[in-house]
Design a protein around this motif. Structure first.
Motif, PDB file in Angstrom:
ATOM      1  N   UNK A 102     -11.601  31.806  38.777  1.00 28.52           N
ATOM      2  CA  UNK A 102     -10.504  30.893  39.111  1.00 28.52           C
ATOM      3  C   UNK A 102      -9.207  31.490  38.604  1.00 28.52           C
ATOM      4  N   UNK A 103      -8.116  30.843  38.994  1.00 24.56           N
ATOM      5  CA  UNK A 103      -6.797  31.215  38.494  1.00 24.56           C
ATOM      6  C   UNK A 103      -6.135  29.935  38.011  1.00 24.56           C
ATOM      7  N   UNK A 104      -5.586  29.961  36.804  1.00 24.21           N
ATOM      8  CA  UNK A 104      -4.986  28.749  36.249  1.00 24.21           C
ATOM      9  C   UNK A 104      -3.799  28.254  37.060  1.00 24.21           C
ATOM     10  N   UNK A 105      -3.248  29.117  37.900  1.00 27.85           N
ATOM     11  CA  UNK A 105      -2.123  28.700  38.741  1.00 27.85           C
ATOM     12  C   UNK A 105      -2.567  28.251  40.129  1.00 27.85           C
ATOM     13  N   UNK A 120      -0.286  19.743  44.654  1.00 28.50           N
ATOM     14  CA  UNK A 120       0.834  20.099  43.777  1.00 28.50           C
ATOM     15  C   UNK A 120       0.393  20.439  42.357  1.00 28.50           C
ATOM     16  N   UNK A 121      -0.690  19.822  41.891  1.00 32.68           N
ATOM     17  CA  UNK A 121      -1.124  20.028  40.503  1.00 32.68           C
ATOM     18  C   UNK A 121      -1.809  21.376  40.362  1.00 32.68           C
ATOM     19  N   UNK A 122      -1.379  22.164  39.406  1.00 30.18           N
ATOM     20  CA  UNK A 122      -2.027  23.438  39.081  1.00 30.18           C
ATOM     21  C   UNK A 122      -3.054  23.205  37.979  1.00 30.18           C
ATOM     22  N   UNK A 123      -4.052  24.062  37.928  1.00 28.51           N
ATOM     23  CA  UNK A 123      -5.120  23.897  36.942  1.00 28.51           C
ATOM     24  C   UNK A 123      -4.550  23.877  35.534  1.00 28.51           C
ATOM     25  N   UNK A 127      -4.549  21.129  31.803  1.00 24.72           N
ATOM     26  CA  UNK A 127      -4.802  21.492  30.406  1.00 24.72           C
ATOM     27  C   UNK A 127      -3.594  21.257  29.507  1.00 24.72           C
ATOM     28  N   UNK A 128      -2.406  21.176  30.083  1.00 30.51           N
ATOM     29  CA  UNK A 128      -1.185  21.008  29.285  1.00 30.51           C
ATOM     30  C   UNK A 128      -0.645  19.581  29.331  1.00 30.51           C
ATOM     31  N   UNK A 129      -1.391  18.657  29.951  1.00 30.80           N
ATOM     32  CA  UNK A 129      -0.973  17.249  30.051  1.00 30.80           C
ATOM     33  C   UNK A 129       0.346  17.096  30.812  1.00 30.80           C
ATOM     34  N   UNK A 130       0.544  17.921  31.816  1.00 28.31           N
ATOM     35  CA  UNK A 130       1.759  17.820  32.630  1.00 28.31           C
ATOM     36  C   UNK A 130       1.427  17.573  34.100  1.00 28.31           C
ATOM     37  N   UNK A 166       4.071  10.795  37.482  1.00 25.66           N
ATOM     38  CA  UNK A 166       5.290  11.584  37.653  1.00 25.66           C
ATOM     39  C   UNK A 166       4.936  12.849  38.426  1.00 25.66           C
ATOM     40  N   UNK A 167       5.934  13.515  38.930  1.00 28.12           N
ATOM     41  CA  UNK A 167       5.700  14.771  39.650  1.00 28.12           C
ATOM     42  C   UNK A 167       5.174  15.823  38.683  1.00 28.12           C
ATOM     43  N   UNK A 168       4.152  16.590  39.070  1.00 28.41           N
ATOM     44  CA  UNK A 168       3.568  17.580  38.160  1.00 28.41           C
ATOM     45  C   UNK A 168       4.630  18.509  37.578  1.00 28.41           C
ATOM     46  N   UNK A 169       4.546  18.684  36.256  1.00 29.54           N
ATOM     47  CA  UNK A 169       5.435  19.603  35.558  1.00 29.54           C
ATOM     48  C   UNK A 169       6.730  19.009  35.070  1.00 29.54           C
ATOM     49  N   UNK A 170       7.042  17.779  35.497  1.00 35.71           N
ATOM     50  CA  UNK A 170       8.338  17.205  35.121  1.00 35.71           C
ATOM     51  C   UNK A 170       8.311  16.462  33.799  1.00 35.71           C
ATOM     52  N   UNK A 171       7.124  16.019  33.359  1.00 37.76           N
ATOM     53  CA  UNK A 171       7.007  15.285  32.105  1.00 37.76           C
ATOM     54  C   UNK A 171       5.729  15.708  31.382  1.00 37.76           C
ATOM     55  N   UNK A 172       5.686  15.357  30.102  1.00 40.55           N
ATOM     56  CA  UNK A 172       4.452  15.544  29.319  1.00 40.55           C
ATOM     57  C   UNK A 172       3.910  14.165  28.992  1.00 40.55           C
ATOM     58  N   UNK A 173       2.648  13.934  29.339  1.00 36.25           N
ATOM     59  CA  UNK A 173       1.993  12.672  29.024  1.00 36.25           C
ATOM     60  C   UNK A 173       0.504  12.928  28.851  1.00 36.25           C
ATOM     61  N   UNK A 174       0.012  12.558  27.682  1.00 33.81           N
ATOM     62  CA  UNK A 174      -1.382  12.818  27.354  1.00 33.81           C
ATOM     63  C   UNK A 174      -2.290  12.202  28.413  1.00 33.81           C
ATOM     64  N   UNK A 175      -3.237  12.982  28.921  1.00 37.55           N
ATOM     65  CA  UNK A 175      -4.099  12.494  29.990  1.00 37.55           C
ATOM     66  C   UNK A 175      -5.521  13.003  29.823  1.00 37.55           C
TER      67      UNK A 175
END
Length: 467
Positions: A102-105, A120-123, A127-130, A166-175
């Motif tokens: 796989x590729x994390x991107x 839109x969500x990357x792998x 892992x980064x809660x974004x 939220x749109x992926x990458x725009x915020x950090x929220x534990x998930x």
């Protein structure tokens, strides 16, 4: 596998530091007293701790009562580590990327259908809660559905199909939901259960023999989880039904085994060095803000030291794992109650015993920040304000009305008799958080201050409250 075996051989060949020091009798007495006092203060039945110094385990010890059937806790008992498992899930994805599976991107849609925002969500955002996926367990208690077994796919069906927060990458929220999706991807591309993969690639090579699925670490041979309702009595709690933590927090292990993983992190062993670096590289949001989180770990500073850390909460259990790579040190604390702050209190007190004393430069930096905070406080109580010391956000906060309220309420107290830093700095939202205590005759105030990282940091927050 060859690279893994070579990395492991390098780990085993590393010499013990000539300066490695075991825990001295005096240090042991201080640690024992700190743990015992904390368990009593917070009414927590037991704690199991492990300490790494100079890259080796120098203490693994348990205190208190593991369960009603195990009145004496022992260090060989596995405790549920909950979200401390996330760093292992992230490591599995990094290793699978090394294997070319796989590729994390890659977008999530390449591996799983039916997930909101999958194109839109990357792998790596899982892992980064974004990712924007809604967390399925934000509560600090068991909700009704947790009384029934669940599968990872059922969690995704219920929470992973909801509109993104939220749109992926725009915020950090534990998930936790994001990690369940990540675990399913790991299993799909590896062709085996996640725990099986981790056993083969990480746990067995590192000699971590105690690791279990926490759903199986329940019963007469294992620690019991406890809790309190408000200030009521400490009672055993009913564990969640099987399947609820999965890749987000499914592991149970001893403190010493978790410390073995910390040693691998310190020595950059087992995993390729670039994987360790990738896991510890904090993720930037689309607006450029630093999230303070890498891939399964928080990364920041504590008391002037670089720290890689995480905490974990399962039903009846709390844990913390703090690694200080530059000091070749780590502190693991596992407790069997999800009420009270014994786990973090013990970790802080043990750090004060086992970590090297701060250098004069560190002490000088702390003194300089305290002096700047005192200067800003004095400006506010006099009705002055040097906006060059403030970020744009804090400058916006200090409206004329806010400045007037600060000046009138603080000036009425007269001259402070003391201004001191309290506790240790920590990282939050990409800023260094500090607390200060201002004393007056007969009363004291508390200041919550955030500063930027790096040289000449500006203040992002400066709030004054009654202590």
């Amino acid at each position: 596998m060859l690279r893994t075996l070579l990395a492991l051989a390098a780990l085993l060949a590393l010499p013990v530091s000539a300066t490695a020091q075991p825990i001295s009798p005096a240090e042991q007495a201080r640690i024992d007293a700190a743990v015992t006092q904390s368990l009593s203060t917070y009414q927590v039945p037991s704690a199991s701790i492990a300490i790494v110094r100079d890259g080796r385990v120098v203490l693994a010890k348990a205190y208190g009562k593991a369960s009603e059937r195990l009145p004496v806790a022992r260090p060989e008992l596995p405790y549920q580590i909950a979200s401390n498992s996330k760093q292992f899930t992230a490591a599995a994805l990094l290793l699978l990327e090394d294997e070319g599976k796989l590729n994390l991107d890659d977008p999530v849609s390449k591996y799983l259908p039916g997930v909101s925002g999958r194109e839109q969500i990357r792998v790596r955002q899982l892992l980064s809660h974004t990712s924007g996926l809604q967390d399925y367990w934000p509560q600090d208690y068991s909700f009704a559905a947790m009384a029934r077994p669940v599968s990872p796919s059922a969690i995704v069906d219920r929470w992973g199909r909801k509109p993104l927060d939220f749109a992926p990458g725009t915020q950090w929220q534990y998930s936790n939901t994001g990690y369940v999706v990540a675990g399913l991807i790991a299993e799909k591309v590896s062709g085996e259960p996640l725990l099986s993969y981790l056993q083969r690639r990480i746990f067995r090579p590192l000699g971590m023999r105690s690791v279990l699925d926490q759903d199986k670490a329940i019963g007469a041979r294992f620690p019991q989880g406890y809790g309190r309702a408000a200030l009521g009595p400490v009672r055993p709690v009913v564990p969640a039904a099987s399947g609820w933590l999965y890749a987000a927090g499914e592991l149970s292990m001893t403190a010493e085994d978790l410390a073995k993983w910390d040693i691998a992190r310190i020595n950059r062993a087992l995993l390729p060095a670039d994987d360790w670096a990738e896991q510890e590289r904090t993720v930037k949001l689309t607006d450029g803000k630093d999230s303070g989180y890498g891939l399964g770990v928080f990364v920041g500073e504590r008391g002037g030291r670089r720290m890689v850390s995480h905490t974990g909460e399962a039903v009846g259990f709390l844990s913390i794992n703090n690694v200080y790579p530059d000091d070749k040190a780590a502190i693991v604390v596992l407790t069997n109650s999800w009420s009270g702050a014994a786990f973090t209190d013990i970790a802080r007190k043990v750090a004060e015993v086992v970590l090297p004393a701060k250098s004069s430069a560190d002490a000088g930096e702390a003194a300089a920040v305290t002096a700047r905070a005192r200067a800003l406080y004095d400006q506010l109580r006099r009705g002055e304000l040097d906006r060059g010391q403030l970020t744009d956000n804090l400058a916006y906060y200090f409206t004329p009305q806010v400045r007037q309220d600060f000046q009138q309420s603080l000036a009425a107290l007269g001259e402070p008799t003391g201004f001191t830093a309290e506790g240790q700095p920590a990282l939050r939202g990409g800023f260094v958080t500090r607390r200060f205590k201002v004393t007056y005759p007969g009363r004291s105030l508390s200041i919550s201050a955030f500063t930027e990282t790096g040289a000449n940091p500006r203040f992002e927050q400066f709030l004054v409250n009654p202590e």
